[in-house]
Design an enzyme around this catalytic site. Structure first.
Site, PDB file in Angstrom:
ATOM      1  N   ASP A  14       0.846  -1.196   0.000  1.00 17.14           N
ATOM      2  CA  ASP A  14       0.000   0.000   0.000  1.00 17.14           C
ATOM      3  C   ASP A  14       0.890   1.259   0.000  1.00 17.14           C
ATOM      4  O   ASP A  14       2.075   1.200   0.337  1.00 17.14           O
ATOM      5  CB  ASP A  14      -0.877  -0.050   1.261  1.00 17.14           C
ATOM      6  CG  ASP A  14      -1.750   1.167   1.434  1.00 17.14           C
ATOM      7  OD1 ASP A  14      -2.166   1.760   0.420  1.00 17.14           O
ATOM      8  OD2 ASP A  14      -2.008   1.538   2.605  1.00 17.14           O
ATOM      9  N   ASP A  16      -0.426   5.016   0.898  1.00 19.75           N
ATOM     10  CA  ASP A  16      -0.715   6.035   1.913  1.00 19.75           C
ATOM     11  C   ASP A  16      -0.555   5.492   3.324  1.00 19.75           C
ATOM     12  O   ASP A  16      -1.200   4.519   3.708  1.00 19.75           O
ATOM     13  CB  ASP A  16      -2.124   6.606   1.705  1.00 19.75           C
ATOM     14  CG  ASP A  16      -2.191   7.394   0.408  1.00 19.75           C
ATOM     15  OD1 ASP A  16      -1.384   8.321   0.254  1.00 19.75           O
ATOM     16  OD2 ASP A  16      -3.008   7.048  -0.459  1.00 19.75           O
ATOM     17  N   ASP A 144      -2.025  -0.504   5.893  1.00 16.22           N
ATOM     18  CA  ASP A 144      -2.347   0.013   7.223  1.00 16.22           C
ATOM     19  C   ASP A 144      -3.837  -0.038   7.544  1.00 16.22           C
ATOM     20  O   ASP A 144      -4.223   0.178   8.696  1.00 16.22           O
ATOM     21  CB  ASP A 144      -1.892   1.482   7.342  1.00 16.22           C
ATOM     22  CG  ASP A 144      -2.633   2.379   6.375  1.00 16.22           C
ATOM     23  OD1 ASP A 144      -2.588   2.090   5.159  1.00 16.22           O
ATOM     24  OD2 ASP A 144      -3.268   3.347   6.816  1.00 16.22           O
TER      25      ASP A 144
HETATM   26  C1  LIG Z   1      -4.471   6.739   5.496  1.00 14.85           C
HETATM   27  C2  LIG Z   1      -5.781   7.257   5.027  1.00 14.85           C
HETATM   28  C3  LIG Z   1      -6.033   7.391   3.685  1.00 14.85           C
HETATM   29  N1  LIG Z   1      -7.217   7.860   3.268  1.00 14.85           N
HETATM   30  C4  LIG Z   1      -7.489   8.042   1.828  1.00 14.85           C
HETATM   31  C5  LIG Z   1      -6.407   8.709   1.056  1.00 14.85           C
HETATM   32  C6  LIG Z   1      -6.291   7.955  -0.223  1.00 14.85           C
HETATM   33  O1  LIG Z   1      -7.100   8.504  -1.224  1.00 14.85           O
HETATM   34  C7  LIG Z   1      -6.849   6.613   0.113  1.00 14.85           C
HETATM   35  C8  LIG Z   1      -5.734   5.695   0.354  1.00 14.85           C
HETATM   36  O2  LIG Z   1      -6.181   4.516   0.829  1.00 14.85           O
HETATM   37  P1  LIG Z   1      -5.207   3.266   0.974  1.00 14.85           P
HETATM   38  O3  LIG Z   1      -6.047   2.305   1.759  1.00 14.85           O
HETATM   39  O4  LIG Z   1      -3.987   3.704   1.680  1.00 14.85           O
HETATM   40  O5  LIG Z   1      -4.908   2.758  -0.421  1.00 14.85           O
HETATM   41  O6  LIG Z   1      -7.679   6.765   1.263  1.00 14.85           O
HETATM   42  C9  LIG Z   1      -8.166   8.126   4.174  1.00 14.85           C
HETATM   43  O7  LIG Z   1      -9.267   8.502   3.789  1.00 14.85           O
HETATM   44  N2  LIG Z   1      -7.934   8.004   5.501  1.00 14.85           N
HETATM   45  C10 LIG Z   1      -6.752   7.573   5.958  1.00 14.85           C
HETATM   46  O8  LIG Z   1      -6.535   7.481   7.184  1.00 14.85           O
HETATM   47 MG   LIG Z   2      -3.007   3.097   3.426  1.00 13.65          MG
END
Ligand SMILES: Cc1cn([C@H]2C[C@H](O)[C@@H](COP(=O)(O)O)O2)c(=O)[nH]c1=O
Ligand SMILES: [Mg+2]
Length: 194
Positions: A14, A16, A144
């Site tokens: 992953d 983010d 995560d």
């Molecule tokens: C960590 C985190 C991320 N997001 C949002 C930001 C990105 O557009 C996606 C990423 O998701 P991924 O599971 O890491 O691929 O989600 C969020 O809304 N809240 C968070 O804590």
């Molecule tokens: Mg993530």
């Protein structure tokens, strides 16, 4: 063409909060969009979607999340880039799998540019931007997010990358920090690989 590997050695990673500090960038964007936005200290987040303090304005949250350039300027997580390269160097098929923010007009391009700049141009086509991670095949997914669901029964085993908001999760094996990758990732691919 025949299979290139006798077993699935694909490690999905992953982006983010695993290889890039999204929440830091989001905090900057939130304050720029609304100087009074009640930020949640990262250590005090109680869950994945806990992105605003008491009385937060959902419109300000959306404005922050949708800020152009947000995803281009994220700081790499310590050790992550080195481990991506190290895993690939050990013969693992390493792919980065990340969910976009639909309302952010530069998110998809930013994510590819981030990979090019921080990991290298050959990693751009190792980056999969997908809403449904269950359709991506692999042996392991390092992520995560505590629960990852989609349209398929996943082929991968989830390895939870420890962040403050997922400390309460006990049901998923975890990787605490990147330097632990050999002890945590390799046994999930195949015990004899470790
Ligand atoms: C960590 C985190 C991320 N997001 C949002 C930001 C990105 O557009 C996606 C990423 O998701 P991924 O599971 O890491 O691929 O989600 C969020 O809304 N809240 C968070 O804590
Ligand atoms: Mg993530």
């Amino acid at each position: 063409m025949g299979a290139q590997h006798a077993r699935d050695t694909t490690v999905l990673v992953d982006m983010d909060e695993v290889i890039a500090y999204y929440l830091e960038g989001l905090d900057r964007a939130l304050v720029a969009a609304d100087p009074d936005y009640p930020l949640v200290p990262h250590e005090e987040r109680t869950g994945y979607a806990h992105l605003g303090g008491p009385g937060f304005n959902p419109e300000s949250l959306a404005a922050g999340m949708n800020t152009p350039g947000l995803f281009r300027n994220l700081r790499p997580v310590e050790g992550a880039v080195e481990v991506l390269r190290e895993m690939a160097g050990e013969g693992l098929n390493v792919l980065v799998v990340t969910t976009p923010t639909y309302g952010n007009p530069t998110c998809v391009q930013d994510k590819y540019e981030w990979m090019d700049r921080h990991v290298g141009p050959e990693w751009v086509n190792r980056t999969i931007i997908a809403y449904d991670k269950t359709v991506v095949s692999g042996a392991v997914l390092i992520d995560d997010k505590p629960s990852i669901t989609g349209s398929m029964e996943p082929s991968w085993k989830h390895l939870l990358f420890t962040r403050p908001y997922n400390r309460y999760v006990e049901s998923v094996p975890r990787i605490e920090k990147w330097e632990d990758w050999k002890q945590t990732v390799l046994p999930l691919i195949e015990p004899s690989y470790a």
